[in-house]
Design a protein around this motif. Structure first.
Motif, PDB file in Angstrom:
ATOM      1  N   GLU A  44       0.833  -1.207  -0.069  1.00  0.00           N
ATOM      2  CA  GLU A  44       0.058  -0.058  -0.266  1.00  0.00           C
ATOM      3  C   GLU A  44       0.977   1.221  -0.043  1.00  0.00           C
ATOM      4  N   GLN A  45       2.087   1.153   0.552  1.00  0.00           N
ATOM      5  CA  GLN A  45       2.657   2.446   0.793  1.00  0.00           C
ATOM      6  C   GLN A  45       3.504   2.744  -0.575  1.00  0.00           C
ATOM      7  N   ALA A  46       3.895   1.693  -1.354  1.00  0.00           N
ATOM      8  CA  ALA A  46       4.787   1.995  -2.384  1.00  0.00           C
ATOM      9  C   ALA A  46       3.944   2.616  -3.666  1.00  0.00           C
ATOM     10  N   GLY A  47       4.644   3.077  -4.496  1.00  0.00           N
ATOM     11  CA  GLY A  47       4.070   3.810  -5.679  1.00  0.00           C
ATOM     12  C   GLY A  47       3.839   2.982  -6.791  1.00  0.00           C
ATOM     13  N   PRO A  48       3.387   3.243  -7.819  1.00  0.00           N
ATOM     14  CA  PRO A  48       3.115   2.318  -8.951  1.00  0.00           C
ATOM     15  C   PRO A  48       4.145   1.608  -9.306  1.00  0.00           C
ATOM     16  N   PHE A  49       5.368   2.034  -9.507  1.00  0.00           N
ATOM     17  CA  PHE A  49       6.731   1.076  -9.837  1.00  0.00           C
ATOM     18  C   PHE A  49       7.054   0.333  -8.736  1.00  0.00           C
ATOM     19  N   GLY A  50       6.939   0.818  -7.400  1.00  0.00           N
ATOM     20  CA  GLY A  50       7.338  -0.207  -6.307  1.00  0.00           C
ATOM     21  C   GLY A  50       6.312  -1.181  -6.185  1.00  0.00           C
ATOM     22  N   ARG A  51       4.954  -0.801  -6.374  1.00  0.00           N
ATOM     23  CA  ARG A  51       3.892  -1.978  -6.336  1.00  0.00           C
ATOM     24  C   ARG A  51       4.372  -3.182  -7.583  1.00  0.00           C
ATOM     25  N   LEU A  52       4.704  -2.679  -8.744  1.00  0.00           N
ATOM     26  CA  LEU A  52       5.168  -3.667  -9.765  1.00  0.00           C
ATOM     27  C   LEU A  52       6.333  -4.292  -9.296  1.00  0.00           C
ATOM     28  N   ARG A  53       7.351  -3.743  -8.882  1.00  0.00           N
ATOM     29  CA  ARG A  53       8.568  -4.386  -8.444  1.00  0.00           C
ATOM     30  C   ARG A  53       8.265  -5.600  -7.332  1.00  0.00           C
ATOM     31  N   ILE A  54       7.316  -5.089  -6.247  1.00  0.00           N
ATOM     32  CA  ILE A  54       7.047  -6.116  -5.440  1.00  0.00           C
ATOM     33  C   ILE A  54       6.244  -7.219  -5.936  1.00  0.00           C
ATOM     34  N   ALA A  55       5.349  -7.012  -6.983  1.00  0.00           N
ATOM     35  CA  ALA A  55       4.407  -8.190  -7.514  1.00  0.00           C
ATOM     36  C   ALA A  55       5.530  -8.886  -8.350  1.00  0.00           C
ATOM     37  N   LEU A  56       6.374  -8.263  -9.259  1.00  0.00           N
ATOM     38  CA  LEU A  56       7.423  -9.276  -9.963  1.00  0.00           C
ATOM     39  C   LEU A  56       8.191 -10.044  -8.968  1.00  0.00           C
ATOM     40  N   ARG A  57       8.822  -9.304  -7.949  1.00  0.00           N
ATOM     41  CA  ARG A  57       9.545  -9.940  -7.081  1.00  0.00           C
ATOM     42  C   ARG A  57       8.792 -11.358  -6.383  1.00  0.00           C
ATOM     43  N   SER A  58       7.833 -11.023  -6.142  1.00  0.00           N
ATOM     44  CA  SER A  58       7.083 -12.214  -5.550  1.00  0.00           C
ATOM     45  C   SER A  58       6.656 -13.081  -6.623  1.00  0.00           C
ATOM     46  N   ALA A  59       6.293 -12.836  -7.807  1.00  0.00           N
ATOM     47  CA  ALA A  59       6.025 -13.874  -8.938  1.00  0.00           C
ATOM     48  C   ALA A  59       7.190 -14.515  -9.428  1.00  0.00           C
ATOM     49  N   TRP A  60       8.642 -13.932  -9.166  1.00  0.00           N
ATOM     50  CA  TRP A  60       9.821 -14.598  -9.592  1.00  0.00           C
ATOM     51  C   TRP A  60      10.154 -15.544  -8.407  1.00  0.00           C
ATOM     52  N   LYS A  61       9.915 -15.137  -7.135  1.00  0.00           N
ATOM     53  CA  LYS A  61      10.400 -15.972  -6.081  1.00  0.00           C
ATOM     54  C   LYS A  61       9.549 -17.209  -6.090  1.00  0.00           C
ATOM     55  N   TRP A  62       8.272 -17.209  -6.673  1.00  0.00           N
ATOM     56  CA  TRP A  62       7.746 -18.609  -6.752  1.00  0.00           C
ATOM     57  C   TRP A  62       7.282 -18.954  -7.967  1.00  0.00           C
TER      58      TRP A  62
END
Length: 368
Positions: free
Chosen positions: A247-265
């Motif tokens: 929630e605290q991240a900006g648009p690119f920050g959210r995308l980074r979190i999403a991609l990191r999660s997708a890549w991790k799993w």
């Protein structure tokens, strides 16, 4: 059982008490449905999160343990094995199916022809009216207090609205965990209650203890709040570090979190290196916020699995109704159901006694 708890729900679904266990993802497995059924409630298997090659086995497990197919299956038409869910529910003559984004009129007609009851869950009056039009046999209304994907209308408003507008039996959900709640729902005109969080927080739930601790620690309903950060839709869950970061991240920050999660799993999400860079290139041209929601929506089953299966709640999401803040102890399904039923009977008996006490005595005149 007293006359209070014999309702169209118990008569139609064939259970002892008008209490339904909902199909929480990664939680409502065969063992939880078995415990609910044996305790006199009606349970739904979470077909959306049971692997396709394991689903028939889970159905057979419940049938073998309970002696019949007096339980339900929940599914969504957008899941890959939706057709399998439909076929299995009909083949095994399950008592009911439940769904949110549900089947079309033709599929509902197939269920009805096989004697399988259709019980959709809705969060708004307009959806209830549409469900009836499509052929629903009963409707579960979920108020905004409920967990997971939920609407914004509280149960206290939604239940009377739907009761006044439809002719099919209505089950109340969202914020229920006690006999007082059941008594109130029955007094309003509902035929029973449905609960998810209360059954998740039982000793029969498969949820890891490390995750259940987070649910038990919540004592403020405001900490079980709605976020749209995961997939853009209203999603009620317990606050945790992962959601706060998102929630605290900006648009690119959210995308980074999403991609990191997708890549991790990546084994579970199917994310490849070329796909990852393709999404990044797309984000430079389009809306990174919208892309992050698309990727995160695909990650959602894994995020749930991290909490509900792997027992790592800070790396996943914790869907929950606000009622979690009112639950301080893990009991068995049997204890939960029986205590709710007994308290509801006491409440309704007291209500009847109060009416009798205040009823004016009739006055008789002696004819002159």
């Amino acid at each position: 059982m007293s006359r209070w708890l014999c309702t169209p729900l118990t008569e139609t679904l064939g259970c002892r008490y008008p209490i339904v266990q909902t199909a929480m993802g990664w939680v409502a497995d065969a063992n939880l449905v078995i415990a609910t059924t044996r305790a006199g409630g009606f349970g739904f298997l979470a077909g959306a999160t049971i692997a396709a090659d394991a689903l028939e086995g889970e159905i057979n497990k419940v049938i073998a343990a309970t002696g019949g197919s007096n339980f339900g299956l929940n599914f969504h038409m957008f899941q890959e094995n939706a057709a399998q869910c439909v076929d299995l529910a009909i083949r095994y003559r399950l008592r009911a199916v439940s769904y949110g984004r549900g089947p079309d009129k033709q599929t509902i007609a197939r269920f009805k022809a096989a004697g399988v009851l259709c019980i959709p869950t809705v969060g708004a009056l307009k959806h209830a009216l549409k469900a009836v039009e499509l052929g629903a046999d009963m409707i579960t209304i979920q108020g905004g207090e409920g967990g997971g994907h939920t609407g914004g209308v509280p149960s206290s408003i939604l239940l009377p609205q739907v009761l006044a507008a439809v002719s099919v039996p209505v089950i109340a959900a969202g914020g229920y965990s006690t006999g007082r709640g059941l008594a109130g729902a029955l007094a309003a005109g509902a035929v029973g209650i449905a609960m998810g969080t209360r059954f998740l927080m039982t000793r029969d739930s498969p949820t890891p203890s490390s995750t259940l601790v987070h649910y038990l620690k919540v004592n403020d309903p405001q900490r079980v709040r709605v976020t749209t950060a995961v997939d853009g839709m209203r999603h009620r869950m317990i606050e945790n570090p992962f959601i706060n970061r998102l929630e605290q991240a900006g648009p690119f920050g959210r995308l980074r979190i999403a991609l990191r999660s997708a890549w991790k799993w990546k084994q579970q999400t199917g994310m490849s290196l070329s796909h990852l860079f393709g999404v990044l290139r797309q984000a430079l041209k389009e809306d990174p916020g919208a892309l992050s929601q698309t990727v995160m929506a695909a990650n959602q089953p894994v995020l749930l699995q991290r909490s509900m299966i792997d027992g790592v709640p800070d790396e996943g999401i914790l869907p929950s109704g606000q009622v979690a803040a009112a639950i301080g102890e893990l009991k068995s399904c049997q204890q939960v159901i029986e205590e709710i039923a007994q308290e509801a009977e006491r409440c309704l008996d007291a209500l009847l006694a109060r009416r009798s006490e205040h009823q004016p005595a009739e006055r008789w005149r002696t004819p002159s």
